[in-house]
Design a protein around this motif. Structure first.
Motif, PDB file in Angstrom:
ATOM      1  N   ALA A  87      -6.096  27.725 -16.012  1.00 21.88           N
ATOM      2  CA  ALA A  87      -5.975  28.925 -16.050  1.00 21.88           C
ATOM      3  C   ALA A  87      -6.076  29.562 -17.700  1.00 21.88           C
ATOM      4  CB  ALA A  87      -4.775  29.703 -15.480  1.00 21.88           C
ATOM      5  N   GLY A  88      -6.934  30.590 -17.884  1.00 17.96           N
ATOM      6  CA  GLY A  88      -6.932  31.120 -19.236  1.00 17.96           C
ATOM      7  C   GLY A  88      -8.024  30.251 -20.048  1.00 17.96           C
ATOM      8  N   THR A  89      -7.820  30.447 -21.409  1.00 14.37           N
ATOM      9  CA  THR A  89      -9.035  29.870 -22.212  1.00 14.37           C
ATOM     10  C   THR A  89      -8.076  29.252 -23.230  1.00 14.37           C
ATOM     11  OG1 THR A  89      -9.077  31.496 -23.657  1.00 14.37           O
ATOM     12  CG2 THR A  89     -10.504  31.823 -21.847  1.00 14.37           C
ATOM     13  N   LEU A  90      -8.872  27.918 -23.679  1.00 10.42           N
ATOM     14  CA  LEU A  90      -8.555  27.063 -25.111  1.00 10.42           C
ATOM     15  C   LEU A  90      -9.517  26.868 -25.907  1.00 10.42           C
ATOM     16  CD1 LEU A  90      -5.794  25.829 -25.566  1.00 10.42           C
ATOM     17  CD2 LEU A  90      -6.494  23.785 -24.503  1.00 10.42           C
ATOM     18  N   ASP A  91      -9.459  27.345 -27.048  1.00  7.45           N
ATOM     19  CA  ASP A  91     -10.395  26.638 -28.301  1.00  7.45           C
ATOM     20  C   ASP A  91     -10.039  25.321 -28.529  1.00  7.45           C
ATOM     21  OD1 ASP A  91     -11.164  29.323 -28.021  1.00  7.45           O
ATOM     22  OD2 ASP A  91      -9.986  29.892 -29.912  1.00  7.45           O
ATOM     23  N   VAL A  92     -10.820  24.509 -28.428  1.00  8.50           N
ATOM     24  CA  VAL A  92     -10.623  23.117 -28.719  1.00  8.50           C
ATOM     25  C   VAL A  92     -11.472  22.578 -29.825  1.00  8.50           C
ATOM     26  CG1 VAL A  92     -10.384  20.645 -27.729  1.00  8.50           C
ATOM     27  CG2 VAL A  92      -9.873  22.588 -26.534  1.00  8.50           C
ATOM     28  N   ALA A  93     -10.945  21.799 -30.842  1.00  9.87           N
ATOM     29  CA  ALA A  93     -11.651  21.205 -32.140  1.00  9.87           C
ATOM     30  C   ALA A  93     -11.356  19.727 -31.913  1.00  9.87           C
ATOM     31  CB  ALA A  93     -11.575  21.989 -33.520  1.00  9.87           C
ATOM     32  N   ALA A  94     -12.542  18.889 -32.098  1.00 15.23           N
ATOM     33  CA  ALA A  94     -12.452  17.510 -32.623  1.00 15.23           C
ATOM     34  C   ALA A  94     -13.395  17.194 -33.490  1.00 15.23           C
ATOM     35  CB  ALA A  94     -12.856  16.778 -31.195  1.00 15.23           C
ATOM     36  N   ASP A  95     -12.896  16.564 -34.522  1.00 15.08           N
ATOM     37  CA  ASP A  95     -13.849  16.206 -35.732  1.00 15.08           C
ATOM     38  C   ASP A  95     -14.817  17.448 -36.051  1.00 15.08           C
ATOM     39  OD1 ASP A  95     -12.746  13.947 -36.259  1.00 15.08           O
ATOM     40  OD2 ASP A  95     -14.054  12.883 -34.929  1.00 15.08           O
ATOM     41  N   SER A  96     -16.114  17.375 -36.006  1.00 12.82           N
ATOM     42  CA  SER A  96     -16.873  18.585 -36.356  1.00 12.82           C
ATOM     43  C   SER A  96     -17.346  19.463 -34.963  1.00 12.82           C
ATOM     44  CB  SER A  96     -18.325  18.056 -36.926  1.00 12.82           C
ATOM     45  OG  SER A  96     -18.849  17.129 -36.142  1.00 12.82           O
ATOM     46  N   SER A  97     -16.880  18.878 -33.934  1.00 15.31           N
ATOM     47  CA  SER A  97     -17.327  19.612 -32.689  1.00 15.31           C
ATOM     48  C   SER A  97     -16.076  20.657 -32.290  1.00 15.31           C
ATOM     49  CB  SER A  97     -17.670  19.003 -31.521  1.00 15.31           C
ATOM     50  OG  SER A  97     -17.527  17.644 -31.811  1.00 15.31           O
ATOM     51  N   SER A  98     -16.533  21.815 -31.701  1.00 16.64           N
ATOM     52  CA  SER A  98     -15.518  22.591 -31.139  1.00 16.64           C
ATOM     53  C   SER A  98     -16.146  23.572 -30.211  1.00 16.64           C
ATOM     54  CB  SER A  98     -14.945  23.693 -32.092  1.00 16.64           C
ATOM     55  OG  SER A  98     -15.966  24.278 -32.738  1.00 16.64           O
ATOM     56  N   THR A  99     -15.345  24.164 -29.160  1.00 15.23           N
ATOM     57  CA  THR A  99     -15.658  25.017 -28.194  1.00 15.23           C
ATOM     58  C   THR A  99     -14.555  25.806 -27.574  1.00 15.23           C
ATOM     59  OG1 THR A  99     -17.112  24.945 -26.256  1.00 15.23           O
ATOM     60  CG2 THR A  99     -15.429  23.435 -26.310  1.00 15.23           C
ATOM     61  N   GLY A 105     -13.124  24.231 -17.353  1.00 15.91           N
ATOM     62  CA  GLY A 105     -13.491  23.352 -18.499  1.00 15.91           C
ATOM     63  C   GLY A 105     -13.022  22.222 -19.126  1.00 15.91           C
ATOM     64  N   PHE A 106     -13.228  21.319 -19.490  1.00 15.54           N
ATOM     65  CA  PHE A 106     -12.544  20.163 -19.946  1.00 15.54           C
ATOM     66  C   PHE A 106     -13.093  19.786 -21.189  1.00 15.54           C
ATOM     67  CE2 PHE A 106     -15.929  18.591 -17.295  1.00 15.54           C
ATOM     68  CZ  PHE A 106     -16.530  17.478 -17.941  1.00 15.54           C
ATOM     69  N   ALA A 107     -12.357  18.909 -22.011  1.00  9.82           N
ATOM     70  CA  ALA A 107     -12.321  18.085 -23.190  1.00  9.82           C
ATOM     71  C   ALA A 107     -11.984  16.844 -23.405  1.00  9.82           C
ATOM     72  CB  ALA A 107     -11.883  19.055 -24.422  1.00  9.82           C
ATOM     73  N   TYR A 108     -12.649  15.986 -23.813  1.00  9.26           N
ATOM     74  CA  TYR A 108     -12.355  14.469 -24.109  1.00  9.26           C
ATOM     75  C   TYR A 108     -12.387  14.493 -25.720  1.00  9.26           C
ATOM     76  CZ  TYR A 108     -12.120   9.427 -25.121  1.00  9.26           C
ATOM     77  OH  TYR A 108     -11.968   8.456 -25.726  1.00  9.26           O
ATOM     78  N   ILE A 109     -11.033  14.011 -26.220  1.00  8.83           N
ATOM     79  CA  ILE A 109     -11.016  13.857 -27.595  1.00  8.83           C
ATOM     80  C   ILE A 109     -10.522  12.397 -27.864  1.00  8.83           C
ATOM     81  CG2 ILE A 109      -9.590  14.400 -29.735  1.00  8.83           C
ATOM     82  CD1 ILE A 109      -8.601  17.101 -28.191  1.00  8.83           C
ATOM     83  N   PRO A 110     -11.401  11.801 -28.608  1.00  7.04           N
ATOM     84  CA  PRO A 110     -11.444  10.241 -28.875  1.00  7.04           C
ATOM     85  C   PRO A 110     -10.163  10.015 -29.773  1.00  7.04           C
ATOM     86  CG  PRO A 110     -13.305  11.107 -29.931  1.00  7.04           C
ATOM     87  CD  PRO A 110     -12.719  12.162 -29.275  1.00  7.04           C
ATOM     88  N   ALA A 111      -9.910   8.820 -29.611  1.00  6.09           N
ATOM     89  CA  ALA A 111      -8.874   8.275 -30.632  1.00  6.09           C
ATOM     90  C   ALA A 111      -9.053   8.225 -31.944  1.00  6.09           C
ATOM     91  CB  ALA A 111      -8.328   6.982 -30.290  1.00  6.09           C
ATOM     92  N   GLY A 112      -8.513   8.680 -32.948  1.00 10.75           N
ATOM     93  CA  GLY A 112      -9.042   8.581 -34.404  1.00 10.75           C
ATOM     94  C   GLY A 112      -9.362   9.959 -34.880  1.00 10.75           C
ATOM     95  N   ALA A 113      -9.830  10.959 -33.692  1.00 10.56           N
ATOM     96  CA  ALA A 113     -10.398  12.380 -34.031  1.00 10.56           C
ATOM     97  C   ALA A 113      -9.294  13.395 -34.781  1.00 10.56           C
ATOM     98  CB  ALA A 113     -10.954  13.132 -33.130  1.00 10.56           C
TER      99      ALA A 113
END
Ligand code: UGY
Ligand code: MN
Length: 258
Positions: A87-99, A105-113
């Motif tokens: 529920a709601g919204t979330l701004d997610v940034a990982a290295d140079s990508s963001s949304t 909606g979903f995000a995968y953030i790799p180890a080391g990012a």
């Protein structure tokens, strides 16, 4: 002085516990969970549902972030993360990508990012949050950050039994050491067998209700409930009620466990 009158107890609170923690599985309804406030989060908390202290090889919880809440600064913790917005919204940034992720909606953030999270909306955000150390695969490059949504992930029907699934992070992708799948059931459907496998699961009921077999016992579960299944726990699900059911399922795959 008269004895103080205790506050009224809502019906069902006493003598109707559904929470259960055993050596290799757990059932946790949301109302019993407590928030962990972490030093690197502001206006946000994690309601941990499983972690290595329970016996799991990963950590899973429900993130709740108020408007403006999230990480205090970009983080680099060497762990991989998966987030799924309830529920709601979330701004997610990982290295140079963001949304900005919306519900589903979903995000995968790799180890080391280097990564960060922020609720840029005006309502409380609730998200499934999974964290674990990454296990590299020989000769296979580690994954990049990924963003997606349930709405745009293909629905796969296994057969005509009324079961369906969505592979949010793909399947048989050897760069990944876990899958996140939505398992769907039309009314009255169940698996063709009792599964017993080495893979671990973290299950969040997204819709509907059903009976979940864990080892020798059946447990009624419905929307919002969490279930941890350790390796080799006998498991089966029957969709009950008048409509279908669906759950989000963590599954560790593609690696030797020796
Ligand atoms: O893929 C799975 O292991 C899945 N069928 N298990 C489950 O839903 N408990
Ligand atoms: Mn399974």
């Amino acid at each position: 002085m008269p004895a103080p009158v205790p506050p009224p107890v809502p019906p069902g609170v006493i003598g109707h516990n559904r929470s259960l923690v055993t050596r290799n599985y757990a059932v946790l309804p949301p109302e019993g969970m407590f928030p962990s406030v972490l030093p690197w989060l502001t206006k946000a908390a994690v309601f941990y549902q499983t972690s290595p202290v329970m016996g799991a090889r990963f950590a899973q919880g429900r993130l709740e972030a108020e408007p403006g809440g999230g990480t205090t600064a970009p983080r680099q913790d060497g762990l991989e993360h998966f987030l799924y917005i309830l529920a709601g919204t979330l701004d997610v940034a990982a290295d140079s990508s963001s949304t900005t992720l919306e519900a589903g909606g979903f995000a995968y953030i790799p180890a080391g990012a280097t990564w960060s999270l922020r609720n840029g909306g005006t309502e409380l955000t609730r998200a499934v949050w999974i964290t674990r150390p990454y296990v590299p695969a020989e000769g296979v490059a580690p994954p990049e950050p990924r963003f997606g949504s349930r709405d745009t992930t293909p629905v796969t029907r296994v057969d005509d039994s009324g079961r369906w699934r969505q592979y949010l992070l793909g399947t048989l992708d050897m760069s990944m050491d876990f899958e996140m799948n939505i398992m769907g059931f039309d009314r009255g459907t169940h698996f063709h067998c009792v599964e017993t496998h080495i893979f671990e699961h973290g299950l969040v009921m997204l819709e509907g209700q059903g009976l979940q077999l864990l080892d020798r016992d059946w447990h009624e579960i419905w929307e919002g409930d969490f279930v941890w299944m350790g390796s080799f726990v006998p498991q089966q699900f029957y969709c009950t009620g008048w409509g279908g059911a669906a759950y989000l399922l963590y599954k560790d795959v593609n690696r030797e466990v020796v």
